[in-house]
Enzyme design. Structure first.
Site, PDB file in Angstrom:
ATOM      1  N   TYR A 193      -4.167  -3.402   6.587  1.00 23.58           N
ATOM      2  CA  TYR A 193      -3.628  -3.900   5.309  1.00 23.58           C
ATOM      3  C   TYR A 193      -4.124  -5.326   5.100  1.00 23.58           C
ATOM      4  O   TYR A 193      -4.032  -6.165   6.006  1.00 23.58           O
ATOM      5  CB  TYR A 193      -2.087  -3.848   5.310  1.00 23.58           C
ATOM      6  CG  TYR A 193      -1.623  -2.408   5.321  1.00 23.58           C
ATOM      7  CD1 TYR A 193      -1.501  -1.689   4.136  1.00 23.58           C
ATOM      8  CD2 TYR A 193      -1.400  -1.742   6.518  1.00 23.58           C
ATOM      9  CE1 TYR A 193      -1.161  -0.340   4.142  1.00 23.58           C
ATOM     10  CE2 TYR A 193      -1.051  -0.393   6.538  1.00 23.58           C
ATOM     11  CZ  TYR A 193      -0.938   0.303   5.342  1.00 23.58           C
ATOM     12  OH  TYR A 193      -0.611   1.628   5.348  1.00 23.58           O
ATOM     13  N   SER A 194      -4.677  -5.588   3.908  1.00 24.25           N
ATOM     14  CA  SER A 194      -5.168  -6.930   3.594  1.00 24.25           C
ATOM     15  C   SER A 194      -3.985  -7.884   3.506  1.00 24.25           C
ATOM     16  O   SER A 194      -2.940  -7.528   2.963  1.00 24.25           O
ATOM     17  CB  SER A 194      -5.864  -6.959   2.231  1.00 24.25           C
ATOM     18  OG  SER A 194      -6.820  -5.948   2.138  1.00 24.25           O
ATOM     19  N   CYS A 352     -12.923  -5.138  -4.372  1.00 26.31           N
ATOM     20  CA  CYS A 352     -11.913  -4.597  -3.457  1.00 26.31           C
ATOM     21  C   CYS A 352     -11.012  -3.598  -4.175  1.00 26.31           C
ATOM     22  O   CYS A 352     -10.579  -3.841  -5.303  1.00 26.31           O
ATOM     23  CB  CYS A 352     -11.066  -5.742  -2.890  1.00 26.31           C
ATOM     24  SG  CYS A 352     -10.003  -5.228  -1.532  1.00 26.31           S
ATOM     25  N   GLU A 392     -15.037  -4.353  -0.147  1.00 29.37           N
ATOM     26  CA  GLU A 392     -14.047  -3.774   0.773  1.00 29.37           C
ATOM     27  C   GLU A 392     -13.286  -2.703   0.001  1.00 29.37           C
ATOM     28  O   GLU A 392     -12.446  -3.016  -0.843  1.00 29.37           O
ATOM     29  CB  GLU A 392     -13.093  -4.838   1.297  1.00 29.37           C
ATOM     30  CG  GLU A 392     -12.200  -4.318   2.406  1.00 29.37           C
ATOM     31  CD  GLU A 392     -11.615  -5.431   3.262  1.00 29.37           C
ATOM     32  OE1 GLU A 392     -12.297  -5.882   4.206  1.00 29.37           O
ATOM     33  OE2 GLU A 392     -10.502  -5.871   2.966  1.00 29.37           O
ATOM     34  N   TYR A 394     -11.387   1.344   0.177  1.00 33.41           N
ATOM     35  CA  TYR A 394     -10.761   2.281   1.116  1.00 33.41           C
ATOM     36  C   TYR A 394     -10.167   3.464   0.389  1.00 33.41           C
ATOM     37  O   TYR A 394     -10.148   3.485  -0.825  1.00 33.41           O
ATOM     38  CB  TYR A 394      -9.671   1.562   1.945  1.00 33.41           C
ATOM     39  CG  TYR A 394      -8.803   0.594   1.186  1.00 33.41           C
ATOM     40  CD1 TYR A 394      -7.687   1.030   0.469  1.00 33.41           C
ATOM     41  CD2 TYR A 394      -9.113  -0.773   1.144  1.00 33.41           C
ATOM     42  CE1 TYR A 394      -6.888   0.139  -0.233  1.00 33.41           C
ATOM     43  CE2 TYR A 394      -8.316  -1.671   0.460  1.00 33.41           C
ATOM     44  CZ  TYR A 394      -7.196  -1.212  -0.237  1.00 33.41           C
ATOM     45  OH  TYR A 394      -6.418  -2.094  -0.929  1.00 33.41           O
TER      46      TYR A 394
HETATM   47  C1  FAD Z   1      -9.894  -2.944   5.208  1.00 29.98           C
HETATM   48  C2  FAD Z   1      -8.748  -2.171   4.619  1.00 29.98           C
HETATM   49  C3  FAD Z   1      -7.764  -2.852   3.913  1.00 29.98           C
HETATM   50  C4  FAD Z   1      -6.694  -2.145   3.343  1.00 29.98           C
HETATM   51  N1  FAD Z   1      -5.754  -2.846   2.636  1.00 29.98           N
HETATM   52  C5  FAD Z   1      -4.718  -2.186   2.059  1.00 29.98           C
HETATM   53  C6  FAD Z   1      -3.740  -2.897   1.294  1.00 29.98           C
HETATM   54  O1  FAD Z   1      -3.806  -4.115   1.125  1.00 29.98           O
HETATM   55  N2  FAD Z   1      -2.734  -2.181   0.744  1.00 29.98           N
HETATM   56  C7  FAD Z   1      -2.629  -0.810   0.894  1.00 29.98           C
HETATM   57  O2  FAD Z   1      -1.650  -0.213   0.373  1.00 29.98           O
HETATM   58  N3  FAD Z   1      -3.559  -0.127   1.608  1.00 29.98           N
HETATM   59  C8  FAD Z   1      -4.577  -0.764   2.197  1.00 29.98           C
HETATM   60  N4  FAD Z   1      -5.511  -0.073   2.939  1.00 29.98           N
HETATM   61  C9  FAD Z   1      -5.309   1.390   3.119  1.00 29.98           C
HETATM   62  C10 FAD Z   1      -4.348   1.619   4.319  1.00 29.98           C
HETATM   63  O3  FAD Z   1      -4.990   1.216   5.511  1.00 29.98           O
HETATM   64  C11 FAD Z   1      -3.949   3.075   4.485  1.00 29.98           C
HETATM   65  O4  FAD Z   1      -5.107   3.861   4.555  1.00 29.98           O
HETATM   66  C12 FAD Z   1      -3.037   3.586   3.384  1.00 29.98           C
HETATM   67  O5  FAD Z   1      -1.834   2.850   3.323  1.00 29.98           O
HETATM   68  C13 FAD Z   1      -2.680   5.057   3.639  1.00 29.98           C
HETATM   69  O6  FAD Z   1      -2.142   5.177   4.925  1.00 29.98           O
HETATM   70  P1  FAD Z   1      -0.954   6.170   5.242  1.00 29.98           P
HETATM   71  O7  FAD Z   1      -0.695   6.123   6.713  1.00 29.98           O
HETATM   72  O8  FAD Z   1       0.211   5.907   4.342  1.00 29.98           O
HETATM   73  O9  FAD Z   1      -1.568   7.544   4.819  1.00 29.98           O
HETATM   74  P2  FAD Z   1      -2.080   8.698   5.815  1.00 29.98           P
HETATM   75  O10 FAD Z   1      -0.918   9.293   6.517  1.00 29.98           O
HETATM   76  O11 FAD Z   1      -3.181   8.159   6.653  1.00 29.98           O
HETATM   77  O12 FAD Z   1      -2.632   9.730   4.758  1.00 29.98           O
HETATM   78  C14 FAD Z   1      -3.870   9.469   4.076  1.00 29.98           C
HETATM   79  C15 FAD Z   1      -3.844  10.168   2.747  1.00 29.98           C
HETATM   80  O13 FAD Z   1      -3.577  11.554   2.918  1.00 29.98           O
HETATM   81  C16 FAD Z   1      -2.461  11.948   2.126  1.00 29.98           C
HETATM   82  N5  FAD Z   1      -1.523  12.792   2.904  1.00 29.98           N
HETATM   83  C17 FAD Z   1      -1.188  12.636   4.201  1.00 29.98           C
HETATM   84  N6  FAD Z   1      -0.324  13.596   4.575  1.00 29.98           N
HETATM   85  C18 FAD Z   1      -0.117  14.362   3.490  1.00 29.98           C
HETATM   86  C19 FAD Z   1       0.658  15.514   3.229  1.00 29.98           C
HETATM   87  N7  FAD Z   1       1.401  16.076   4.171  1.00 29.98           N
HETATM   88  N8  FAD Z   1       0.657  16.022   1.985  1.00 29.98           N
HETATM   89  C20 FAD Z   1      -0.098  15.471   1.027  1.00 29.98           C
HETATM   90  N9  FAD Z   1      -0.867  14.418   1.220  1.00 29.98           N
HETATM   91  C21 FAD Z   1      -0.877  13.855   2.425  1.00 29.98           C
HETATM   92  C22 FAD Z   1      -1.713  10.677   1.760  1.00 29.98           C
HETATM   93  O14 FAD Z   1      -1.245  10.742   0.439  1.00 29.98           O
HETATM   94  C23 FAD Z   1      -2.749   9.614   1.850  1.00 29.98           C
HETATM   95  O15 FAD Z   1      -3.332   9.398   0.579  1.00 29.98           O
HETATM   96  C24 FAD Z   1      -6.588  -0.745   3.500  1.00 29.98           C
HETATM   97  C25 FAD Z   1      -7.585  -0.065   4.228  1.00 29.98           C
HETATM   98  C26 FAD Z   1      -8.645  -0.763   4.770  1.00 29.98           C
HETATM   99  C27 FAD Z   1      -9.692   0.003   5.520  1.00 29.98           C
END
Ligand code: FAD
Length: 394
Positions: A193-194, A352, A392, A394
């Site tokens: 997360y940024s 971004c 950047e 994602y």
């Molecule tokens: C460099 C970088 C910076 C970032 N900065 C930010 C930031 O500032 N703010 C931010 O919010 N995010 C940011 N992200 C993204 C963050 O890291 C996560 O990838 C994001 O929050 C999703 O993670 P999660 O664990 O909630 O989803 P995950 O559990 O990893 O799921 C990924 C996707 O699959 C879908 N999914 C998972 N399970 C199910 C299911 N059972 N049914 C339907 N759909 C499903 C989810 O909707 C989601 O869209 C950044 C990523 C990077 C690489």
């Protein structure tokens, strides 16, 4: 093979031999000879007390090793050894580093090559905390930035680090590992997360930072973060990222293009300029896309930032009765401004947000550059190599 471990080292090329770290270390793990100041891997327990007192940042060096470098080896160094390829050692620390590296490499892919930090950016601290030794933060505040009606929930979350040192620069990220295990019974992988606050804290000189998190349907980590309550504890790794950084040079001109939570680092950039260089000669221009004003994070506070500090183009794609507009469309409307900035070597471009935005933004840059006779790919590659083009997504 021994289990890989992270060894704390000091960069002899940067160290000014002031011995402040040696005097601070509670375990006497730091020592010196006539040549170098070095860390004894057998004594260092990663307490990090030496990190904030170092005036140069030479202390923020780490290598993953299977056999730690001895004191004698370190005394003989003129510069730090490169990170060795450890092959298939299967270590937990190594696996985490690989995960983070892969996430960052993927996030920066759109730059068209290996990203570089701006020449005047401060030296970032990276990998201070890892899965084996995370920092523990407490939630100091959490509030919803977007309206219920907008459908999207984006939250501003403030984390307090108490007396732990977690130095971050604008543009860096931290890692959050959601508690519990995945469907295969394995611990969840960390998510990045940024950081959306500047280096001196969400509140100046407080040891806190903020995140801008969008709740994803079914998303493990974003749900965990968005459900946190005041006072809850969160395990944090990082900081991460050494290239998507803000130039310290106040004459640097910043062209920032974002959607949704991609605004997080730009909030940090803007607050940094507001706090330390409000009269900077380098201007800041932002193109920020969202569906509607009430789904655009920080809509209210952003509108209060004076236009002379930050020229804002807030662009909406779902306003009833109004034609859809995306950031790349507004870039074309403002092509004269962008062409002038592209031709100026003081300009730094930052993109971004969601991966889907890259193509349209890139195409607008291409159209604008080529309309003035500049070959876009070559211009972009020069900017990237000079640390002036950053993506950047994602
Ligand atoms: C460099 C970088 C910076 C970032 N900065 C930010 C930031 O500032 N703010 C931010 O919010 N995010 C940011 N992200 C993204 C963050 O890291 C996560 O990838 C994001 O929050 C999703 O993670 P999660 O664990 O909630 O989803 P995950 O559990 O990893 O799921 C990924 C996707 O699959 C879908 N999914 C998972 N399970 C199910 C299911 N059972 N049914 C339907 N759909 C499903 C989810 O909707 C989601 O869209 C950044 C990523 C990077 C690489």
């Amino acid at each position: 093979m021994n289990k890989p471990l992270k060894q704390h080292l000091i960069d002899p090329e940067i160290c000014i031999r002031c011995y402040t770290c040696e005097m601070t270390c509670p375990l006497e793990a730091i020592t010196h000879d006539d040549n170098n100041v070095v860390v004894d891997a057998e004594k260092c327990n990663f307490c990090m007390d030496c990190i904030p007192v170092c005036p140069t940042g030479s202390i923020d060096e780490w290598r993953i090793v299977t056999t730690p470098y001895s004191l004698d080896e370190q005394f003989g160094w003129e510069d730090l050894p490169e990170q060795k390829d450890l092959g298939d050692s299967g270590g937990e620390v190594e696996a985490l580093d690989d995960t983070i590296e892969a996430l960052l490499a993927e996030a920066h892919k759109g730059a068209g090559g290996r990203s570089r930090a701006p020449a005047s950016a401060a030296k970032p601290t990276v990998n201070l905390y890892n899965l084996g030794k995370p920092a523990t933060a407490r939630v100091q505040g959490t509030y919803r930035l977007t309206s219920e009606e907008s459908g999207a929930e984006v939250r501003h979350i403030i984390l307090d680090f108490g007396n732990q040192s977690l130095p971050v620069l604008e543009g860096q990220s931290i890692g959050i590992t959601p508690p519990g295990v995945d469907a295969k019974g394995k611990p969840h992988l960390p998510r990045l997360y940024s950081v959306s606050s500047p280096r001196d804290g969400e509140r100046p000189h407080y040891n806190n930072l903020s995140l801008t998190v969008k709740r994803e349907d079914g998303g493990v980590c974003s749900t965990y973060l968005c459900d946190l309550k005041m006072g809850d504890e969160v395990k944090v790794t990082g900081p991460f990222g050494a290239t998507f950084l803000m130039p310290d040079d106040p004459s640097a001109r910043l062209l920032m293009i974002c959607t949704g939570t991609g605004s997080a680092p730009f909030r940090a950039f803007t607050m940094r300029r507001q706090r330390v260089a409000a009269g900077a000669s380098g201007d800041m221009v932002m193109f920020f896309g969202a569906r509607t004003p009430d789904s655009l994070p920080y809509f209210g506070p952003l509108n209060k930032v004076p236009e002379r500090l930050l020229k804002k183009h807030l662009v909406f794609s779902r306003i009833p009765g109004v034609a859809k507009e995306y950031v790349q469309d507004r870039m074309m409307v403002e092509q004269e401004v962008i062409a002038e900035m592209l031709a100026d070597p003081a300009t730094h471009i930052y993109i971004c947000g969601l991966k889907g935005m890259e193509q349209g933004v890139e195409q607008s840059f291409k159209n604008i550059a080529e309309s003035t006779g500049m070959p876009w790919e070559a211009t972009r590659d020069v900017m990237r190599d000079e640390g002036r083009y950053h993506v950047e997504t994602y």
